[in-house]
Design an enzyme around this catalytic site. Structure first.
Site, PDB file in Angstrom:
ATOM      1  N   ASP A 164       0.760  -1.243  -0.105  1.00  0.00           N
ATOM      2  CA  ASP A 164       0.017  -0.102  -0.003  1.00  0.00           C
ATOM      3  C   ASP A 164       0.804   1.204  -0.139  1.00  0.00           C
ATOM      4  OD1 ASP A 164      -2.646  -0.957   0.082  1.00  0.00           O
ATOM      5  OD2 ASP A 164      -2.600  -1.254   2.238  1.00  0.00           O
ATOM      6  N   LEU A 165       1.916   1.215   0.785  1.00  0.00           N
ATOM      7  CA  LEU A 165       2.639   2.449   1.087  1.00  0.00           C
ATOM      8  C   LEU A 165       3.351   2.703  -0.171  1.00  0.00           C
ATOM      9  CD1 LEU A 165       4.004   1.908   4.552  1.00  0.00           C
ATOM     10  CD2 LEU A 165       2.321   3.571   4.007  1.00  0.00           C
TER      11      LEU A 165
END
Lengths: 407, 407
Positions: A164-165
């Site tokens: 996600d990051l």
């Protein structure tokens, strides 16, 4: 906050981590970000952890400094309003970040009818539109079977939502690339950033797809660093230290500080190898080297040892919990210019990070508070769409937009 | 490869993952990247995994499509040459990415004397210049004590170098932000991206620093998803599936497919809660919910169950090793347009990823092979510095530059 991207305007219709963090990065470099949420909040509005007043600390963390506007996503009029905001004119506008489905009312094809040079950055699960989250993508690419004890038989999930990051920062990169391209050519674009592609491309970039083709899956090896010398070791006072020796200097410093040069030389003679210049040998002969380092470190106090490591160029660090790390290591938070104490809608005041990059020729301004949901609804409608207070009032009355909820 | 950043020229003096991956991202979006290495290769040139011919699959993965030039970094003349390459004129040049120390011959202060509007993006360990790698930073911020079995007492390292990867993509974002700013103002900049700041800012963005202030360290919880319903479960045929229910639809689909709606309703009655709209309650009452899902999934075959999950909007995925994932899931590699089969200096031909983002209005060109070290030395010296073949020959004779090693 830095004023590097000042003038840029980004519209966000998104939730969870990847797309909101993309816009957070843009915001913290100086862009204006208008986050449009459904009235009452999107699916991430109550995501844990929660503050005592019920506000999500997670939402608060990912939406700092953005303008918040709440619109009814379910009716044609509300959707039309969202489209108008996304496609509002302005040379540095027309930048849209979303994780909404590729088909539907926020499809690039529909929006581009309102603004031909629109740039859409769309974060997705799988590239074909199938839902996926960080955890399921991670499971698909094999990382949980690489992680954890060497004798473990079950998968070990990442707690950190790394994909996600990474998708978020890669999407921020993609938005700037798209705008640069638009400035040169006049063309808009839709750029898609699927979590699954971020994950498998990353493993490919690290050489792991080639490795699998050559020799199959890499065996699980606990906390051992692959391909060089590295592992966690315990000191006499029971502190776990991560110790890494990749470069020749790191290795020579380590054996000097630990006083194991002769024992290491004996291993080298016996096995007819030299560890000084070859980090791979330090890995393949770890069965002989780990016990030497283990024994030497078990006899030393962590404080004294750390100082000696520092003085001799060893790459090392203590294991902390997040709380103990923040307390023990002032460079993380308390003495870190990235952080400023900010009061947020949770009612809490806490150290809040700004941009992770430091610009050496610009002045860093403090981190910004997170808006309350709908805090800027009227302001944005007036400034961006030029709506009169009468028109805005009508939209409120009809339930098409909302301002601050009474709480 | 996409031509989005065509025209841009980036010079890289770097090693390992973060800075080289930054330049790989720029390259795969169309920039020209010239990687300058010391003669014989930098500290990452032989990093594992290795191919049978000894070439590093890791180096190969991170340097695809770059131009490679080998220069003597130890002498004043070699260093002068490196500085000239970094500071060569050109409106879309003067972009420098490095992980060399902030002081020293590649300091921004020194370089800027040769090109006033130079942009330097510097990846670092700690912001103060202290060395750190992904593993030691991860230990400092507490992730290894969040990862792994709930009853574990020892830290569990990430195998994935998440902070390196994130620093790389964030640095690519920063380079484009800096160039945008330079286009507007004429000003160059040094932007620093320390791994430690990337890590602690990320945890702050996720709300975890606020959480620690509020309630201390989050307890370790194995493979359980924090704050919603999620965990690994085993099917009758012994397959581990990651199952996540964050949205109401994911939850209702899950209990429908598993046929546990009544049992769940009994828990709701007994505990006076409703799970349908509150993902947090699905987390706090996991002691009651996990056994229901466990028992239901243990009686189902993975293939049939997966199809039913898909048909009902459940978010799930099987755990694979990297090898089995690539074999079983064609969307990862074999049917993924990101990948093309490329032959590299290792002598191996394998599926090679291009840019992780897909541009819907541009044509994707295949991934590029990795150069051999020094393959473009003469070409770059002639084209970028305008050196004559006689001057280039003299530099070779003096040992200041090198072309392809004979191997």
């Amino acid at each position: 906050m830095y004023p590097i991207l000042q003038g840029m305007r980004v519209i966000e219709c998104a939730s969870f981590i990847a797309a909101p963090s993309c816009c957070l990065h843009l915001r913290q470099m100086g862009a204006q970000v208008i986050r449009i949420d459904p009235i009452g909040g999107g699916p991430d509005f109550n995501r844990w952890p929660l503050a005592e007043n019920g506000h999500s600390l997670y939402w608060e963390g990912l939406n700092k400094g953005k303008l918040s506007i709440a619109v009814d996503f379910a009716t044609p009029e509300g959707r039309e309003l969202v489209s108008q905001l996304i496609c509002a004119p302005g040379e540095e506008g027309g930048l849209f970040v979303t994780n909404f489905p590729a088909e539907g009312f926020l499809s690039h094809e529909r929006l581009v009818q309102k603004r031909a040079d629109l740039i859409t950055a769309r974060v997705m699960g799988w590239a074909d539109g199938t839902p996926a989250v960080d955890y399921t993508v991670n499971a698909a690419v094999g990382v949980p079977y690489m992680t954890g004890p060497a004798d473990g038989k079950t998968p070990v999930n990442h707690v950190l939502p790394a994909w996600d990051l990474l998708a978020g920062s890669y999407a921020a990169f993609s938005v700037l690339a798209a705008e640069r391209h638009r400035n040169k050519t006049g063309q808009g674009q839709e750029v898609r950033v699927p979590l699954s592609d971020i994950a498998i491309a990353s493993l490919g970039h690290l050489g792991q797809i080639a490795e699998v083709q050559l020799s199959g899956d890499r065996p699980r090896m606990g906390n051992t660093l692959y391909g060089a010398f590295g592992r966690d070791f315990k000191t006499a006072d029971g502190v776990h230290l991560m110790v890494v020796a990749i470069s020749p200097r790191q290795w020579s410093g380590l054996i000097k500080v630990l006083g194991i040069a002769e024992a290491v030389a004996a291993v080298e003679r016996e096995r007819k190898v030299s560890f000084a210049q070859d980090e791979g040998l330090r890995f393949t002969h770890r069965d002989a080297l780990f016990p030497l380092v283990e024994a030497a470190m078990a006899g030393r106090q962590s404080k004294e040892l750390g100082e000696a490591f520092d003085a001799n160029g060893v790459c090392w660090g203590p294991y902390h919990t997040l709380k103990s790390g923040i307390a023990a290591e002032s460079r993380l938070v308390s003495a870190n210019p990235l952080f400023s104490k900010v009061t947020h809608p949770s009612g809490m005041t806490y150290p809040t990070p700004g941009a992770a990059a430091s610009w050496m020729q610009s002045e860093r301004a403090g981190a910004r508070p997170t808006p309350r949901l709908g805090e800027h609804t009227d302001q944005v409608l007036a400034e961006l769409l030029g709506l009169s207070s009468g028109e805005i009032g009508r939209l409120h009355d009809a339930g098409r937009v909302a301002g601050l909820a009474k709480d």
